[in-house]
Write a protein that holds these residues in place. Sequence first.
Motif, PDB file in Angstrom:
ATOM      1  N   TYR A  57     148.037 -33.621 -10.936  1.00  0.00           N
ATOM      2  CA  TYR A  57     148.896 -33.923  -9.788  1.00  0.00           C
ATOM      3  C   TYR A  57     148.455 -33.141  -8.562  1.00  0.00           C
ATOM      4  CZ  TYR A  57     153.083 -34.485  -6.952  1.00  0.00           C
ATOM      5  OH  TYR A  57     153.935 -34.762  -5.926  1.00  0.00           O
ATOM      6  N   ALA A  58     148.124 -31.864  -8.745  1.00  0.00           N
ATOM      7  CA  ALA A  58     147.619 -31.068  -7.624  1.00  0.00           C
ATOM      8  C   ALA A  58     146.321 -31.668  -7.099  1.00  0.00           C
ATOM      9  CB  ALA A  58     147.405 -29.618  -8.065  1.00  0.00           C
ATOM     10  N   GLY A  59     145.478 -32.152  -7.990  1.00  0.00           N
ATOM     11  CA  GLY A  59     144.238 -32.815  -7.582  1.00  0.00           C
ATOM     12  C   GLY A  59     144.513 -34.065  -6.767  1.00  0.00           C
ATOM     13  N   LEU A  60     145.479 -34.834  -7.191  1.00  0.00           N
ATOM     14  CA  LEU A  60     145.848 -36.033  -6.443  1.00  0.00           C
ATOM     15  C   LEU A  60     146.328 -35.670  -5.034  1.00  0.00           C
ATOM     16  CD1 LEU A  60     146.402 -39.082  -6.276  1.00  0.00           C
ATOM     17  CD2 LEU A  60     148.665 -38.615  -7.253  1.00  0.00           C
ATOM     18  N   LEU A  61     147.126 -34.628  -4.947  1.00  0.00           N
ATOM     19  CA  LEU A  61     147.607 -34.198  -3.629  1.00  0.00           C
ATOM     20  C   LEU A  61     146.448 -33.764  -2.731  1.00  0.00           C
ATOM     21  CD1 LEU A  61     150.832 -32.191  -4.551  1.00  0.00           C
ATOM     22  CD2 LEU A  61     150.662 -34.525  -3.647  1.00  0.00           C
ATOM     23  N   ALA A  62     145.481 -33.070  -3.306  1.00  0.00           N
ATOM     24  CA  ALA A  62     144.329 -32.641  -2.520  1.00  0.00           C
ATOM     25  C   ALA A  62     143.491 -33.839  -2.077  1.00  0.00           C
ATOM     26  CB  ALA A  62     143.485 -31.654  -3.321  1.00  0.00           C
ATOM     27  N   ILE A  63     143.328 -34.819  -2.969  1.00  0.00           N
ATOM     28  CA  ILE A  63     142.588 -36.028  -2.596  1.00  0.00           C
ATOM     29  C   ILE A  63     143.315 -36.761  -1.466  1.00  0.00           C
ATOM     30  CG2 ILE A  63     141.880 -38.328  -3.396  1.00  0.00           C
ATOM     31  CD1 ILE A  63     141.328 -37.005  -6.151  1.00  0.00           C
ATOM     32  N   LEU A  64     144.616 -36.857  -1.583  1.00  0.00           N
ATOM     33  CA  LEU A  64     145.388 -37.503  -0.514  1.00  0.00           C
ATOM     34  C   LEU A  64     145.271 -36.735   0.802  1.00  0.00           C
ATOM     35  CD1 LEU A  64     148.597 -38.573  -2.455  1.00  0.00           C
ATOM     36  CD2 LEU A  64     146.712 -40.034  -1.663  1.00  0.00           C
ATOM     37  N   ILE A  68     143.834 -38.213   4.320  1.00  0.00           N
ATOM     38  CA  ILE A  68     144.573 -38.073   5.588  1.00  0.00           C
ATOM     39  C   ILE A  68     143.689 -37.429   6.644  1.00  0.00           C
ATOM     40  CG2 ILE A  68     146.496 -36.859   6.700  1.00  0.00           C
ATOM     41  CD1 ILE A  68     148.050 -37.313   4.049  1.00  0.00           C
ATOM     42  N   ILE A  69     143.017 -36.383   6.249  1.00  0.00           N
ATOM     43  CA  ILE A  69     142.138 -35.703   7.213  1.00  0.00           C
ATOM     44  C   ILE A  69     140.968 -36.606   7.594  1.00  0.00           C
ATOM     45  CG2 ILE A  69     140.609 -33.705   7.503  1.00  0.00           C
ATOM     46  CD1 ILE A  69     142.613 -32.149   5.725  1.00  0.00           C
ATOM     47  N   LEU A  70     140.485 -37.417   6.673  1.00  0.00           N
ATOM     48  CA  LEU A  70     139.409 -38.364   6.969  1.00  0.00           C
ATOM     49  C   LEU A  70     139.814 -39.304   8.100  1.00  0.00           C
ATOM     50  CD1 LEU A  70     136.740 -39.873   6.308  1.00  0.00           C
ATOM     51  CD2 LEU A  70     138.040 -41.173   4.618  1.00  0.00           C
ATOM     52  N   LEU A  71     141.037 -39.711   8.058  1.00  0.00           N
ATOM     53  CA  LEU A  71     141.498 -40.623   9.102  1.00  0.00           C
ATOM     54  C   LEU A  71     141.542 -39.945  10.477  1.00  0.00           C
ATOM     55  CD1 LEU A  71     144.330 -42.445   7.131  1.00  0.00           C
ATOM     56  CD2 LEU A  71     142.039 -43.302   7.707  1.00  0.00           C
ATOM     57  N   ASN A  72     141.551 -38.647  10.530  1.00  0.00           N
ATOM     58  CA  ASN A  72     141.538 -37.922  11.797  1.00  0.00           C
ATOM     59  C   ASN A  72     140.120 -37.651  12.297  1.00  0.00           C
ATOM     60  OD1 ASN A  72     144.299 -37.696  12.253  1.00  0.00           O
ATOM     61  ND2 ASN A  72     144.447 -35.833  11.024  1.00  0.00           N
ATOM     62  N   ASP A  73     139.131 -38.155  11.545  1.00  0.00           N
ATOM     63  CA  ASP A  73     137.721 -37.991  11.918  1.00  0.00           C
ATOM     64  C   ASP A  73     137.273 -36.543  12.035  1.00  0.00           C
ATOM     65  OD1 ASP A  73     137.601 -40.966  13.942  1.00  0.00           O
ATOM     66  OD2 ASP A  73     136.947 -40.646  11.876  1.00  0.00           O
ATOM     67  N   TRP A  78     137.736 -32.981   5.912  1.00  0.00           N
ATOM     68  CA  TRP A  78     138.069 -33.969   4.878  1.00  0.00           C
ATOM     69  C   TRP A  78     137.099 -33.895   3.712  1.00  0.00           C
ATOM     70  CZ3 TRP A  78     134.897 -37.595   2.913  1.00  0.00           C
ATOM     71  CH2 TRP A  78     133.813 -38.036   3.677  1.00  0.00           C
ATOM     72  N   ALA A  79     135.825 -33.633   4.010  1.00  0.00           N
ATOM     73  CA  ALA A  79     134.843 -33.585   2.925  1.00  0.00           C
ATOM     74  C   ALA A  79     135.165 -32.437   1.963  1.00  0.00           C
ATOM     75  CB  ALA A  79     133.437 -33.430   3.498  1.00  0.00           C
ATOM     76  N   SER A  80     135.524 -31.309   2.510  1.00  0.00           N
ATOM     77  CA  SER A  80     135.846 -30.192   1.626  1.00  0.00           C
ATOM     78  C   SER A  80     137.139 -30.449   0.857  1.00  0.00           C
ATOM     79  CB  SER A  80     135.929 -28.886   2.409  1.00  0.00           C
ATOM     80  OG  SER A  80     136.968 -28.953   3.361  1.00  0.00           O
ATOM     81  N   ALA A  81     138.134 -31.016   1.511  1.00  0.00           N
ATOM     82  CA  ALA A  81     139.392 -31.330   0.807  1.00  0.00           C
ATOM     83  C   ALA A  81     139.159 -32.359  -0.294  1.00  0.00           C
ATOM     84  CB  ALA A  81     140.434 -31.821   1.803  1.00  0.00           C
ATOM     85  N   VAL A  86     138.672 -33.699  -6.073  1.00  0.00           N
ATOM     86  CA  VAL A  86     137.966 -34.308  -7.205  1.00  0.00           C
ATOM     87  C   VAL A  86     137.761 -33.279  -8.314  1.00  0.00           C
ATOM     88  CG1 VAL A  86     135.758 -35.297  -7.934  1.00  0.00           C
ATOM     89  CG2 VAL A  86     136.857 -36.133  -5.866  1.00  0.00           C
ATOM     90  N   VAL A  87     137.367 -32.079  -7.944  1.00  0.00           N
ATOM     91  CA  VAL A  87     137.156 -31.030  -8.952  1.00  0.00           C
ATOM     92  C   VAL A  87     138.455 -30.730  -9.689  1.00  0.00           C
ATOM     93  CG1 VAL A  87     136.619 -28.586  -9.270  1.00  0.00           C
ATOM     94  CG2 VAL A  87     135.153 -30.000  -7.813  1.00  0.00           C
ATOM     95  N   VAL A  88     139.561 -30.586  -8.963  1.00  0.00           N
ATOM     96  CA  VAL A  88     140.853 -30.292  -9.592  1.00  0.00           C
ATOM     97  C   VAL A  88     141.289 -31.452 -10.487  1.00  0.00           C
ATOM     98  CG1 VAL A  88     143.306 -29.887  -9.128  1.00  0.00           C
ATOM     99  CG2 VAL A  88     141.561 -28.664  -7.827  1.00  0.00           C
ATOM    100  N   ALA A  89     141.069 -32.688 -10.039  1.00  0.00           N
ATOM    101  CA  ALA A  89     141.439 -33.847 -10.848  1.00  0.00           C
ATOM    102  C   ALA A  89     140.619 -33.901 -12.137  1.00  0.00           C
ATOM    103  CB  ALA A  89     141.258 -35.126 -10.041  1.00  0.00           C
ATOM    104  N   VAL A  90     139.340 -33.573 -12.064  1.00  0.00           N
ATOM    105  CA  VAL A  90     138.500 -33.570 -13.261  1.00  0.00           C
ATOM    106  C   VAL A  90     138.992 -32.506 -14.241  1.00  0.00           C
ATOM    107  CG1 VAL A  90     136.177 -33.030 -14.113  1.00  0.00           C
ATOM    108  CG2 VAL A  90     136.464 -34.571 -12.174  1.00  0.00           C
ATOM    109  N   ILE A  91     139.338 -31.333 -13.748  1.00  0.00           N
ATOM    110  CA  ILE A  91     139.863 -30.275 -14.612  1.00  0.00           C
ATOM    111  C   ILE A  91     141.160 -30.736 -15.280  1.00  0.00           C
ATOM    112  CG2 ILE A  91     140.870 -27.958 -14.626  1.00  0.00           C
ATOM    113  CD1 ILE A  91     138.814 -27.243 -12.411  1.00  0.00           C
ATOM    114  N   GLY A  92     142.020 -31.372 -14.508  1.00  0.00           N
ATOM    115  CA  GLY A  92     143.272 -31.894 -15.068  1.00  0.00           C
ATOM    116  C   GLY A  92     143.018 -32.931 -16.148  1.00  0.00           C
ATOM    117  N   TYR A  93     142.060 -33.811 -15.900  1.00  0.00           N
ATOM    118  CA  TYR A  93     141.726 -34.837 -16.890  1.00  0.00           C
ATOM    119  C   TYR A  93     141.220 -34.195 -18.182  1.00  0.00           C
ATOM    120  CZ  TYR A  93     139.326 -38.633 -19.235  1.00  0.00           C
ATOM    121  OH  TYR A  93     138.909 -39.539 -20.169  1.00  0.00           O
TER     122      TYR A  93
END
Length: 129
Positions: A57-64, A68-73, A78-81, A86-93
Amino acid sequence: MQTSDNRSLGELFADLAQKTATLVRQEATLAKTEMGEKASRAGKHAGTLAVGGAVAYAGLLAILAGVIILLNDVMPLWASALLVGVVVAVIGYILLRKGLDALKREDFVPRQTMETLKEDKEWTKDQTR
């Protein structure tokens, strides 16, 4: 070698009933202990599942947040977020899979109790012969 027993039939049956009652109590205690141990292990696996779900869930929030930051250009932000998400989501999986696999391997049948009940059945048959 057989020894002679001077007890009456009533005394023999009373003794058998007392021994059988003791045996049943001991088997119930064994089953309770065995199931308690299995429940404890299952609880630990459930804890791993909960932690894995929270991390995912924390990974999903970070991806989101990255989207959001990507949309702000703002490319570096955004790349770091997104990378962190992705790393947090993989750990969760990985944690979720570990917990699920451990639960699937767990045997919740009180095998030791079942085995001793079979032995008790044979003992009781021998006592009544």
